[in-house]
Each structure stands twice: as C-alpha cells, then as structure tokens.
Design an enzyme around this catalytic site. Sequence first.
Site, PDB file in Angstrom:
ATOM      1  N   GLU A 138       0.886  -1.178   0.000  1.00  0.00           N
ATOM      2  CA  GLU A 138       0.000   0.000   0.000  1.00  0.00           C
ATOM      3  C   GLU A 138       0.913   1.214   0.000  1.00  0.00           C
ATOM      4  O   GLU A 138       1.438   1.614   1.038  1.00  0.00           O
ATOM      5  CB  GLU A 138      -0.895  -0.010   1.248  1.00  0.00           C
ATOM      6  CG  GLU A 138      -1.874  -1.161   1.316  1.00  0.00           C
ATOM      7  CD  GLU A 138      -3.042  -1.006   0.342  1.00  0.00           C
ATOM      8  OE1 GLU A 138      -3.179   0.056  -0.291  1.00  0.00           O
ATOM      9  OE2 GLU A 138      -3.809  -1.968   0.203  1.00  0.00           O
ATOM     10  N   CYS A 160      -2.189   9.425   2.593  1.00  0.00           N
ATOM     11  CA  CYS A 160      -1.789   8.893   1.281  1.00  0.00           C
ATOM     12  C   CYS A 160      -2.793   9.226   0.196  1.00  0.00           C
ATOM     13  O   CYS A 160      -2.434   9.376  -0.962  1.00  0.00           O
ATOM     14  CB  CYS A 160      -1.612   7.383   1.369  1.00  0.00           C
ATOM     15  SG  CYS A 160      -3.081   6.533   1.981  1.00  0.00           S
TER      16      CYS A 160
HETATM   17  P1  NAD Z   1       8.148   4.742   5.259  1.00  0.00           P
HETATM   18  O1  NAD Z   1       8.203   3.954   4.028  1.00  0.00           O
HETATM   19  O2  NAD Z   1       9.283   5.618   5.602  1.00  0.00           O
HETATM   20  O3  NAD Z   1       7.939   3.791   6.533  1.00  0.00           O
HETATM   21  C1  NAD Z   1       6.854   2.910   6.666  1.00  0.00           C
HETATM   22  C2  NAD Z   1       7.257   1.732   7.513  1.00  0.00           C
HETATM   23  O4  NAD Z   1       8.308   1.070   6.875  1.00  0.00           O
HETATM   24  C3  NAD Z   1       7.751   2.071   8.925  1.00  0.00           C
HETATM   25  O5  NAD Z   1       7.223   1.138   9.830  1.00  0.00           O
HETATM   26  C4  NAD Z   1       9.256   1.915   8.817  1.00  0.00           C
HETATM   27  O6  NAD Z   1       9.858   1.519  10.009  1.00  0.00           O
HETATM   28  C5  NAD Z   1       9.359   0.814   7.797  1.00  0.00           C
HETATM   29  N1  NAD Z   1      10.606   0.818   7.073  1.00  0.00           N
HETATM   30  C6  NAD Z   1      11.361   1.868   6.699  1.00  0.00           C
HETATM   31  N2  NAD Z   1      12.443   1.456   6.013  1.00  0.00           N
HETATM   32  C7  NAD Z   1      12.376   0.110   5.952  1.00  0.00           C
HETATM   33  C8  NAD Z   1      13.191  -0.906   5.367  1.00  0.00           C
HETATM   34  N3  NAD Z   1      14.301  -0.615   4.708  1.00  0.00           N
HETATM   35  N4  NAD Z   1      12.786  -2.196   5.480  1.00  0.00           N
HETATM   36  C9  NAD Z   1      11.654  -2.516   6.130  1.00  0.00           C
HETATM   37  N5  NAD Z   1      10.833  -1.594   6.692  1.00  0.00           N
HETATM   38  C10 NAD Z   1      11.185  -0.297   6.605  1.00  0.00           C
HETATM   39  O7  NAD Z   1       6.811   5.522   5.078  1.00  0.00           O
HETATM   40  P2  NAD Z   1       6.293   6.620   5.998  1.00  0.00           P
HETATM   41  O8  NAD Z   1       7.087   7.865   5.812  1.00  0.00           O
HETATM   42  O9  NAD Z   1       6.144   6.065   7.360  1.00  0.00           O
HETATM   43  O10 NAD Z   1       4.829   6.844   5.375  1.00  0.00           O
HETATM   44  C11 NAD Z   1       4.590   7.755   4.352  1.00  0.00           C
HETATM   45  C12 NAD Z   1       4.315   7.057   3.048  1.00  0.00           C
HETATM   46  O11 NAD Z   1       3.319   6.057   3.215  1.00  0.00           O
HETATM   47  C13 NAD Z   1       3.745   7.981   1.990  1.00  0.00           C
HETATM   48  O12 NAD Z   1       4.321   7.694   0.746  1.00  0.00           O
HETATM   49  C14 NAD Z   1       2.261   7.633   1.971  1.00  0.00           C
HETATM   50  O13 NAD Z   1       1.588   7.950   0.778  1.00  0.00           O
HETATM   51  C15 NAD Z   1       2.310   6.171   2.220  1.00  0.00           C
HETATM   52  N6  NAD Z   1       1.056   5.669   2.753  1.00  0.00           N
HETATM   53  C16 NAD Z   1       0.319   4.834   1.969  1.00  0.00           C
HETATM   54  C17 NAD Z   1      -0.906   4.371   2.432  1.00  0.00           C
HETATM   55  C18 NAD Z   1      -1.762   3.437   1.614  1.00  0.00           C
HETATM   56  O14 NAD Z   1      -2.699   2.869   2.158  1.00  0.00           O
HETATM   57  N7  NAD Z   1      -1.487   3.254   0.338  1.00  0.00           N
HETATM   58  C19 NAD Z   1      -1.371   4.760   3.694  1.00  0.00           C
HETATM   59  C20 NAD Z   1      -0.566   5.602   4.452  1.00  0.00           C
HETATM   60  C21 NAD Z   1       0.653   6.051   3.984  1.00  0.00           C
END
Ligand code: NAD
Length: 486
Positions: A233, A267
């Site tokens: 997502e 998002c």
């Molecule tokens: P992010 O990708 O930085 O982090 C999300 C999660 O991934 C966190 O739990 C983090 O610890 C983990 N993570 C980070 N690096 C990782 C790695 N290398 N390996 C495994 N896990 C890792 O995202 P964010 O900044 O927390 O969220 C913002 C983004 O999420 C935006 O792009 C937004 O559009 C998207 N988002 C999408 C939805 C959806 O339903 N499509 C919903 C909410 C947010």
Amino acid sequence: MSILDKAPPSFGSASTSDEAAIAELHAAFAAQRAAFHADRQPDLAERKSRIGKLMGMLLGHREQISAALSQDFGCHPVPASDLIEVLGPVARANYVLERLEEWMRPSPRDVDAAMLGTAQAYIQSQPKGVVGNIVPWNFPFDLSVGPMIEMLAAGNRVIVKPSEFTPACAALLREMVAKTFEPTLVHVVVGGLDLARAFSELRWDHLLYTGSPNVGRQIMQAAARNLTPVTLELGGKCPALLTPGSVTAANVDSVIGTKTVKNGQMCISVDYCLVPRADVDHFVSLSKAFMARVAENYSQSEDCTGIISERHLDRLCDLLDEARDRASTIVPLEPNGAIDRQTRRMPISLVIDPKADLRIMQEEIFGPILPVVPYDDLNEAVAMINASERPLGLYVFGDDQATIAHVLGQITSGGAAVNTCALQGALPSLAFGGVGMSGMGRHHGIEGFREFSNQRGVVVRGEGDHIDAFFAPYGKAAALVQAALG
Ligand code: NAD
C-alpha cells in the site's frame, strides 16, 4: 518466560541496534507458526470473538489513543482521532462480522458435466498462516488494526511493526494488544530500522507493507528471497481534476477540506489540483473563503494536525522555498497563518501554476501545500496525469456524466472518487489499494478477506466422468476429441 516478559526494546534510528527487538520478533514468529500448525482452521465463532476483542480494545482505549496521537504529532484533533482511528476500524470490524459467515462458506464453481459427470468444485478460503504488517506513521491505529480485522477474519495470526516516528502510539498499541491477545495470536514489536529490515526478511505467509514506494521496493526485494506474497500500500501524487464548469464552492470546499485531514499527511489526500485556466482566480478566492468561513485561524487551532517531525516540517518548508525562489505564486490561505515550531502546525498554501520540474510537482507532498495547475483542454489535463505514475486515488469533479466517465476511463488509478476526495478509503465495503507505483493488492471488505486467505480450488470427483481419458494409453482421449471436434 513469555516473550512479553522481556524488557521492551527502545526506539532508535537506523544506527541503533535493535538486537533485543529482533530476538523478540523471531521468538514471536516461531511461537505463532507453532500455534498456527496446532490450530489451522479457527471456526467462525472463534474468529468473531477475536474481532470482537479488537473492537473492545479500541473502544476501551479511546482516550489513550487520542493522547498518544497528540503526543506523537505535537497536535492532533481529538474528534479526528475518534472518527478515523477508533470508529473507522470499529465500523470496518462490524461490517466484517456481519458478513464473515458468508465469506467463509466455500464458493461453488461450475463443472463440465459431460466430461466430469457429477463432480463438484469449489473455492475454499483457507487461513494463510502468520501474517506481518509494517505500518507507517500517519495513521498508526487505523493502518495497524484496520487490516488486522481482515487478517483475523481470514483465520491468520498477526505480528505488527509500527513506525519508529510514532513511539507513543506504538507503545500504546503494543501494550493494549498484549492485554487483549495471546502473543501467539497477535503481537506488536517496536524498534528502529534494523528491526524493520529484519521484519521484512522473515518467511511470512503474507506481508502487508504500507509506506513509501522507495521502501516498498526494498520490502519486495526482501520478500522475494522467500517468495513471500506481498500487499504493498504505497503513496504517490493523487490528483483532483475539476472539469470545466465544476469550480463551485462545494467542490473547492471538498478539495481544501480534504487537505485539512491530518493537514495533508494522508496517502489519499489531494496532492495537486488541475483547474480550467479561466477559473484559477475563482478557485483561489473560493479556497480562501473556505478557510475564512470554516477554519479561521486553522494553523493555530486544535483542528490542525502537527507535522510528524522537525525533519518532515523542514522538507515541506524547503518545497515552498524552492517554489518561491523559482518565481511561483504562493497563496497562503490564512491571512495570519504561521508555522508553530513547537507543535509543528503549518498553515495551508496554494502554489499557482508551478513549473513541472519543481519538487512539489515531482515528489509526493504529504503536507499542507496544494499546487494548482491550470489547463486549457480536458484531454491535456488527462495527459498531464497520465504522464506521471499511476495514482493511488483520482478525484474528478463535474456534473456531466459523459465527461466523468471519459476521465475515469482514460486514467488508471488504485481508487477513485467523484465529486469528493478520499472517500474511497473510508468505506469498509470498498477494496482499497494502489496500482503500479502506488501499490499492489487490496484490503478492506471481501477483497481484503480474500487477499489474506489462500483461495484454494477444490474438486471432488463424482460419477460418470471421463478422467481416465487423460491417462495413457490415449485411445479414449482420441475418441473424445473426435467427438468434440466433430
Ligand atoms: P516509510 O516507508 O518511511 O515507513 C513505513 C514503515 O516502513 C515504517 O514502519 C518503517 O519503520 C518501515 N521501514 C522503513 N524502512 C524500511 C526498510 N528498509 N525495510 C523494512 N521496513 C522499513 O513511510 P512513511 O514515511 O512512514 O509513510 C509515508 C508514506 O506512506 C507515503 O508515501 C504515503 O503515501 C504512504 N502511505 C500509503 C498508504 C496506503 O494505504 N497506500 C497509507 C498511508 C501512507
């Protein structure tokens, strides 16, 4: 000693070692696998009871949830916490509870009686097993507990990893889950990036990741090593397209109002808005009128969600500075709006006719900035959207059904909403997810239940079939083929 008896690991940045948290994760994973092997097919009553506990957990911690969100975001409107992070998942759970019996029933499929006689065929939804859920910071409860409803409905066991950017919410989630469930059924692990990486490397029966496309790539790479099925997502730039004649107060209220949800940190928020060139000034005055009428002093009020961190706030300020330096017109929607560094509240600004190479037009904004892009011809606007990655959400405004159908038909997106924004993400009945760079797979509703189930095709042999025609020697097959082809 239970895995929860160990001291909770601390949060940390990428450089912090998460050794204790990783050891705990591995122990919880092994314990859940063993529990799954011992009980592979929880019945309807058991699944309903698990979902009921989840609902009780949320409702019973309503005030703590609100407080944790305020702590992590600097400021978080209490009614929005209740509506989105508590009542949203509760409504989703109710929707599932009412339909689960039907969803769990085997779904009969047709058989060719001439070839297979009285055989019967059906799809059986089996639990997948142990499912992981990596959660971003923007909706710490809705995005952890929400998908968990369908994961549990499908009969799975679940481990959740919240974001390191929301430590108060993560600690609360961990605590309330531990009070509600055995860790062999649902568990929450907290930690930093090392834990996150270790999490994505486990051999899950299914892995859900919600977050940015860049990290999504890394998750998919890690999952590929185990051929773990993933639901991604992701984010991206969701456009709102106001078709000619649709720049009305109600529609502009919808666009700007959506920006006030989480102050754009959503998002499926509107990332940029395409407006007929002749209506841009009208769009701007209607946007200002919305703020003056509905949300006066928005950025100083309790209704404004703080930006999640100093770093994210600086990034948003940099985006605006770059647009200003490159001679874009910036329109603050509040006459006296100002950034409050302490609570990280930031007012909403429009950027009029931004150059295409500005970062606000290249990156997902995820904050209170709205580029307003003028267009002369509707197909030019459609082409502009199609020149970017396929969005998670597409918002089309207008009264002419043929025009709306044309735009919906010409643009591929994960979800869409007509004459409103973001609503597609709020319906428990509507499959939610992205396409292309905005993600893959679906949760919510029956599609979510199926996503987290093994959709097994089962055929039961009957009488009067010709299955032996497939076996050597092929004399019978030859006769059947000749009869079929005439
Ligand atoms: P992010 O990708 O930085 O982090 C999300 C999660 O991934 C966190 O739990 C983090 O610890 C983990 N993570 C980070 N690096 C990782 C790695 N290398 N390996 C495994 N896990 C890792 O995202 P964010 O900044 O927390 O969220 C913002 C983004 O999420 C935006 O792009 C937004 O559009 C998207 N988002 C999408 C939805 C959806 O339903 N499509 C919903 C909410 C947010």
